[in-house]
Motif scaffolding. Structure first.
Motif, PDB file in Angstrom:
ATOM      1  N   LEU A 158     104.074  16.574  50.626  1.00 53.75           N
ATOM      2  CA  LEU A 158     104.677  17.895  50.851  1.00 53.75           C
ATOM      3  C   LEU A 158     104.879  18.195  52.331  1.00 53.75           C
ATOM      4  CD1 LEU A 158     102.527  19.905  48.251  1.00 53.75           C
ATOM      5  CD2 LEU A 158     104.896  19.179  47.964  1.00 53.75           C
ATOM      6  N   ASP A 159     104.745  17.163  53.166  1.00 52.54           N
ATOM      7  CA  ASP A 159     104.981  17.341  54.591  1.00 52.54           C
ATOM      8  C   ASP A 159     104.036  18.389  55.207  1.00 52.54           C
ATOM      9  OD1 ASP A 159     106.451  16.291  56.644  1.00 52.54           O
ATOM     10  OD2 ASP A 159     107.971  17.856  56.598  1.00 52.54           O
ATOM     11  N   LEU A 160     102.829  18.441  54.677  1.00 51.72           N
ATOM     12  CA  LEU A 160     101.823  19.361  55.211  1.00 51.72           C
ATOM     13  C   LEU A 160     101.266  18.811  56.518  1.00 51.72           C
ATOM     14  CD1 LEU A 160      99.733  19.933  51.947  1.00 51.72           C
ATOM     15  CD2 LEU A 160     101.515  21.426  52.845  1.00 51.72           C
ATOM     16  N   ARG A 161     100.894  19.697  57.414  1.00 49.08           N
ATOM     17  CA  ARG A 161     100.193  19.270  58.638  1.00 49.08           C
ATOM     18  C   ARG A 161      99.267  20.381  59.127  1.00 49.08           C
ATOM     19  NH1 ARG A 161     103.204  21.404  62.861  1.00 49.08           N
ATOM     20  NH2 ARG A 161     105.267  22.088  62.255  1.00 49.08           N
ATOM     21  N   LEU A 162      98.506  20.919  58.177  1.00 52.93           N
ATOM     22  CA  LEU A 162      97.637  22.039  58.501  1.00 52.93           C
ATOM     23  C   LEU A 162      96.162  21.641  58.536  1.00 52.93           C
ATOM     24  CD1 LEU A 162      97.116  24.961  59.034  1.00 52.93           C
ATOM     25  CD2 LEU A 162      97.429  25.460  56.620  1.00 52.93           C
ATOM     26  N   THR A 178      99.147  19.789  65.805  1.00 51.39           N
ATOM     27  CA  THR A 178      99.593  21.119  65.381  1.00 51.39           C
ATOM     28  C   THR A 178     100.922  21.525  66.015  1.00 51.39           C
ATOM     29  OG1 THR A 178      98.161  21.962  67.116  1.00 51.39           O
ATOM     30  CG2 THR A 178      97.299  22.035  64.886  1.00 51.39           C
ATOM     31  N   GLY A 179     101.550  20.618  66.763  1.00 53.13           N
ATOM     32  CA  GLY A 179     102.868  20.952  67.284  1.00 53.13           C
ATOM     33  C   GLY A 179     103.046  20.743  68.777  1.00 53.13           C
TER      34      GLY A 179
END
Lengths: 338, 338
Positions: free
Chosen positions: B299-303, B191-192
């Protein structure tokens, strides 16, 4: 003002209950949409897909796998609700508008088709310019006025679609001319040409470029030389959309050729354009790369009609729903980063 | 029988008013769906997205950018309808089900959350196996039974989603072990994480693999050693879905780790899996490539939460609507190829 809108949109996106930036491309879509509309507050958008239909003189030169009569047959299919774009528009909740820009048949008996006919097809560009200057103005004005009208009506975005037997030949010729790339690098098999048909298509484009090249000094002239009424109308619609702040979603190679023409006339249009997908036609990819547009979808589509644009509009709508409806960290009492 | 279903679906696809194959990936989706259901005739599917939530002992070792309490906070957010997956499920018309597989808090007061708690989080896999054999069976059985129930209820497909602070560490460890790839090739920033956090995450995974590796002789044991209750439940759901013929749409790296585990147990599950998207986490891409699954979206999602799977389900639904609702060449009197 663009900076202020960006700041407000990013501030809201970063307040929502998700790791920052984790919605990836969907966050870019919201930002693009707000900037194209010119506001950071906007309602859930109702969109419209406009299918511009027209015939091409070049279809007489054996460049398509299907006979020219399919253009009018497909317009009737649109009117009856049976084509792919009808199904997708219904499913996505988009209004569908079909415009006769120059189909080679009288369609005035179809009440659901907008009669904007410039002529019964373009001229064959192997012998003369496809479109006369007055026809070009008429076709572009139809598109321009349409965008203005849609914005006034409160539509949230415009998906461009087209139908016209022979129009990938027209689009590839225009792209080849405007990008100064050899036809083989921007020409595909359209609706399904075999090897012989494909060689013929390349020859036709090469001949057309040799014929018209020496007489042409600016981009719009290429639109007249090898373009189509639907391509001109869509270029006009893009120019109109950029004037009034109406976001536009592109579909395949033909809509992209229109975008390239509009962009060469006025580079500012780029901010209002979203590439819905990248498809099967190599000219499509070449235009998007040249203009720096990143497609939303990559599904190997090669149908046109606006289908890829409508599919992409679902993702745009999803992104905007997330922007509007997600709870913030504060509202949901969710802890932030350590 | 698979051949007969394929033939019937392709026959219908080729009869629709479009050049053959021109709907690209959407045609593949229809074929995949029919084969997974085991029939060439199927209704427009109503789908369900199931979010499996659980906590991880490894979260105590500083591998996430967010504190563990975010798992329970986000489950409350799901219950209140404010998370990304809530918004997307509403928009896509999917039913949403949230399962507490092992959140580190009592959630029995939330009536909309299914109580399937195995324990208050897994053990920290730096010191012992995360999951005991009986817990593993319980978690997998929950997922397996759920798929069977959904099929009996007539659901058309299942989108897998998850929530659990620390679960990208668990997923990456599992992927690294099962693919026999060094952690650095399958581990992302979740998540970062910042650089320091990321190095810590890699170290943790390396240590865990060294600790457990010598004691392990088959894939399921890796699921117990470094997995999570939500990962086990999703692997069970995939095995159940393949037994009853329920199509499953994967989301991000964690759902993909579950798929890899299920696939190592029973390779047949692959036919029932659709990769909804490929995201930001490198382990996600590694699994999809290894299993030969081509993602629908990029879509470069990372959720997580199932968001990418729900977005992809819109395209599946579009494809099935096209299959059902488009006119045929015959119905619309449209000419075929020359």
């Amino acid at each position: 003002e663009r900076k202020e809108i960006s700041r407000e949109i990013l501030c809201r996106l970063n307040s929502l209950t998700k790791p920052q930036g984790s919605l990836g491309r969907l966050e870019d879509l919201v930002l693009w949409y707000g900037l194209a509309c010119g506001q950071s507050l906007f309602p859930d958008p109702g969109g419209v897909v406009c299918v511009f239909a027209s015939d091409h003189g070049i279809a007489m030169s054996g460049v398509s796998a299907f006979p020219q009569v399919v253009t009018v047959e497909m317009v009737k299919n649109f009117a009856n609700g049976g084509a792919a774009v009808n199904v997708l528009a219904r499913q996505a909740g988009l209004e569908l508008m079909v415009l006769d820009m120059g189909v080679n048949a009288d369609l005035s008996f179809l009440p659901s088709v907008v009669n904007a006919k410039v002529a019964y097809g373009t001229q064959n560009f192997l012998t003369q310019r496809a479109i006369s200057p007055s026809e070009m103005v008429q076709a572009m004005k139809t598109g321009f006025d349409l965008s203005v009208k849609l914005k006034v009506q409160g539509k949230g975005f415009l998906v461009l679609g087209e139908m016209g037997i022979g129009n990938t030949t027209s689009a590839s010729a225009l792209i080849s001319a405007l990008l100064e790339l050899p036809p083989v690098l921007v020409t595909g098999r359209g609706t399904g040409l075999d090897d012989r048909g494909y060689r013929k298509k390349l020859e036709v484009i090469e001949q057309a470029l040799s014929l018209h090249g020496p007489t042409i000094s600016f981009p719009l002239e290429w639109g007249m030389a090898v373009g189509g009424f639907e391509i001109a109308a869509m270029a006009g619609a893009i120019l109109g959309a950029s004037t009034v702040g109406l976001p536009v979603i592109l579909d395949g190679v033909i809509t992209s050729a229109s975008a390239l023409l509009a962009w060469r006339i006025c580079p500012r249009v780029k901010h209002f354009l979203l590439a819905g997908h990248v498809g099967h036609e190599i000219g499509h990819k070449a235009v998007l790369e040249h203009m720096g547009l990143t497609p939303v979808l990559d599904l190997d589509l090669r149908l046109g009609e606006g289908t890829g644009g409508v599919l992409a509009s679902q993702l745009l709508k999803s992104a905007i729903c997330l922007f509007h409806q997600m709870a913030t960290f504060e509202e949901a009492s969710v802890s932030g980063k350590i």
